[in-house]
Scaffold this active site. Structure first.
Site, PDB file in Angstrom:
ATOM      1  N   THR A  47       0.250  -0.983   0.336  1.00 43.53           N
ATOM      2  CA  THR A  47       0.087   0.313  -0.447  1.00 43.53           C
ATOM      3  C   THR A  47       1.177   0.877   0.035  1.00 43.53           C
ATOM      4  O   THR A  47       0.264   1.977  -0.415  1.00 43.53           O
ATOM      5  CB  THR A  47      -0.573   0.212   0.901  1.00 43.53           C
ATOM      6  OG1 THR A  47      -1.416  -1.021   1.256  1.00 43.53           O
ATOM      7  CG2 THR A  47      -2.094   1.253   1.348  1.00 43.53           C
ATOM      8  N   TYR A 136       3.507 -12.438   5.010  1.00 41.25           N
ATOM      9  CA  TYR A 136       2.773 -11.591   4.613  1.00 41.25           C
ATOM     10  C   TYR A 136       2.609 -12.618   3.534  1.00 41.25           C
ATOM     11  O   TYR A 136       2.937 -12.752   2.176  1.00 41.25           O
ATOM     12  CB  TYR A 136       2.939 -10.563   3.897  1.00 41.25           C
ATOM     13  CG  TYR A 136       1.888  -9.768   3.667  1.00 41.25           C
ATOM     14  CD1 TYR A 136       0.752 -10.176   3.008  1.00 41.25           C
ATOM     15  CD2 TYR A 136       2.692  -8.926   2.437  1.00 41.25           C
ATOM     16  CE1 TYR A 136      -0.094  -9.274   2.417  1.00 41.25           C
ATOM     17  CE2 TYR A 136       2.146  -7.817   2.103  1.00 41.25           C
ATOM     18  CZ  TYR A 136       0.815  -7.991   2.132  1.00 41.25           C
ATOM     19  OH  TYR A 136      -0.418  -7.655   0.602  1.00 41.25           O
ATOM     20  N   LYS A 164       0.121 -11.992   8.057  1.00 42.54           N
ATOM     21  CA  LYS A 164      -0.937 -10.556   7.450  1.00 42.54           C
ATOM     22  C   LYS A 164      -1.794 -12.097   6.413  1.00 42.54           C
ATOM     23  O   LYS A 164      -0.989 -12.382   5.644  1.00 42.54           O
ATOM     24  CB  LYS A 164      -0.663  -9.866   6.686  1.00 42.54           C
ATOM     25  CG  LYS A 164      -1.223  -8.894   6.121  1.00 42.54           C
ATOM     26  CD  LYS A 164      -0.727  -7.928   5.790  1.00 42.54           C
ATOM     27  CE  LYS A 164      -1.550  -7.093   4.652  1.00 42.54           C
ATOM     28  NZ  LYS A 164      -1.290  -5.882   3.786  1.00 42.54           N
ATOM     29  N   VAL A 206      -4.472  -6.130   8.938  1.00 39.32           N
ATOM     30  CA  VAL A 206      -4.108  -4.730   8.313  1.00 39.32           C
ATOM     31  C   VAL A 206      -4.659  -4.403   7.514  1.00 39.32           C
ATOM     32  O   VAL A 206      -4.799  -4.651   6.151  1.00 39.32           O
ATOM     33  CB  VAL A 206      -2.501  -5.484   7.508  1.00 39.32           C
ATOM     34  CG1 VAL A 206      -1.920  -4.140   7.277  1.00 39.32           C
ATOM     35  CG2 VAL A 206      -1.615  -6.542   8.715  1.00 39.32           C
TER      36      VAL A 206
END
Length: 296
Positions: A47, A136, A164, A206
Site C-alpha cells: 500500500t 505476508y 498477514k 492490516v
C-alpha cells in the site's frame, strides 16, 4: 512478546507533484492515523508503493514516521524482497533504527517451492533474532502462496510471531489456526474479511480502510471480542461499501483518491500505477459522503 494491537494500518506513501516523497505529509498522516484508531503503522508495504520506492527513501520514511508517532504506536517496516539477501540487509537496517517489527512478503515472481519459502523466512528471522516478524501471504500479487503447514513450521521460530493473511481463503486461515499456537497472531489482509476472520481465531487487520475509519474498525473488533456480535456485524455492514470501493482499482489508487477528497495532499501514485477513473472517484465520493467522511 510484542503486541501489534488490533488495527494495523498499511500506510500509503505521500508524494509531491514532482513525484518525490513528501516526508512532511507522511509525518502528519502518521500522527493522524495513530490518533484515530491505529495501533501499528506498517510503513513501505505494498500500500506504501514499496515496489517503486528506493531503499534510501524507505529508510527515511521509517525514520520520519518513527519520529512522528514516538512511543504512541508501533512501527512495522516493510522490508520484504524476492531476494533473500536483499531482504536480510533491509531488515537488519530497520532493526538498527529500533523499529518494532518487519513485514516479510512471500517472494514474488520467482515462485519458490514451500521449502524455499521456509528457508527464505528462516534466514531473515535468524539474521534479526531480536526483531519480531510478520509473514505476508498474498498469492494474488506474488504468484505463490504460503501453505498452512509451512506457516506452522515457521511459527516454531521464536521471532516469527504473526501472519498477514490476504489469500481470501477462510479455510486456509482455519487450518493455520489449527496448526499454530494461540500466541501466533493471524491478521486479515482484507478489510472485508476482518470480521469473518475474527470468528476463526484471528486477532485483527492490516488495514487500508483504517486511513479513513480506524476508530470504527477498533469499535467493530472490540465489540466482537466482547461478545457483541450483532454490533460488530452492524459496523461491518455499514463499512462494507467502503471496503469494496477501496479496491475498485489496484490498491493504493482508490485510498489515495479518497484521502485527496478529504483534503490530504498525498499526490499521485508512481508509475506504472495511474490515476483513478472519473467513475471510481464518483463512487468513492458517494461512499465517503454516506459515511459522513467528507467535510461539509
Amino acid at each position: 512478546m510484542v503486541s501489534f494491537g488490533k488495527v494495523m494500518t498499511a500506510m500509503i506513501t505521500p508524494f509531491k507533484e514532482d513525484g518525490s516523497v513528501n516526508y512532511e505529509v507522511a509525518e502528519e498522516l502518521a500522527a493522524h492515523l495513530v490518533d484515530n484508531g491505529t495501533d501499528t503503522l506498517v510503513v513501505c508495504g505494498t500500500t506504501g508503493e514499496s515496489p517503486t520506492l528506493s531503499w534510501s527513501e524507505e529508510y527515511e520514511l521509517f525514520r520520519v514516521v518513527q519520529k512522528a508517532v514516538s512511543s504512541k504506536a508501533k512501527i512495522m517496516a516493510g522490508t520484504g524482497s524476492n531476494s533473500t539477501r536483499e531482504a536480510i540487509e533491509a531488515t537488519q537496517k530497520a532493526a538498527k533504527l529500533g523499529l518494532d517489527g518487519s513485514l516479510q512478503v512471500v517472494p514474488y515472481y520467482n515462485k519458490p517451492p514451500q521449502e524455499g519459502l521456509y528457508q527464505h523466512f528462516r534466514a531473515i528471522a535468524q539474521a534479526t533474532p531480536d526483531l519480531p516478524m510478520m509473514l505476508y501471504n498474498i498469492p494474488g500479487r506474488t504468484g505463490v502462496g504460503l501453505q498452512p503447514e509451512t506457516v506452522a513450521h515457521l511459527a516454531e521460530i521464536s521471532n516469527i510471531v504473526a501472519i498477514k493473511e490476504a489469500s481470501g481463503n477462510l479455510d486456509q486461515v482455519s487450518q493455520i489456526r489449527r496448526l499454530t499456537p494461540p500466541e501466533f497472531k493471524i491478521y486479515s489482509g482484507d478489510d472485508s474479511l476482518t470480521l469473518p476472520l475474527l470468528a476463526v481465531g484471528g486477532s485483527g487487520v492490516v488495514s487500508v480502510a483504517s486511513h479513513l475509519v480506524g476508530n470504527r474498525l477498533q469499535h467493530m473488533i472490540e465489540a466482537f471480542e466482547a461478545g457483541n456480535v450483532q454490533v460488530a456485524t452492524e459496523t461491518h455492514l455499514q463499512l462494507f461499501g467502503l471496503f469494496k470501493a477501496l479496491f475498485l482499482m489496484t490498491n493504493p489508487i482508490p485510498v489515495k483518491a479518497a484521502l485527496k477528497l478529504q483534503g490530504w495532499k498525498v499526490g499521485h501514485t508512481r508509475p506504472p500505477l495511474c490515476d483513478p477513473s472519473v467513475e471510481v472517484i464518483e463512487q468513492l465520493q458517494q461512499v465517503l459522503s454516506e459515511l459522513k467522511l467528507l467535510k461539509s
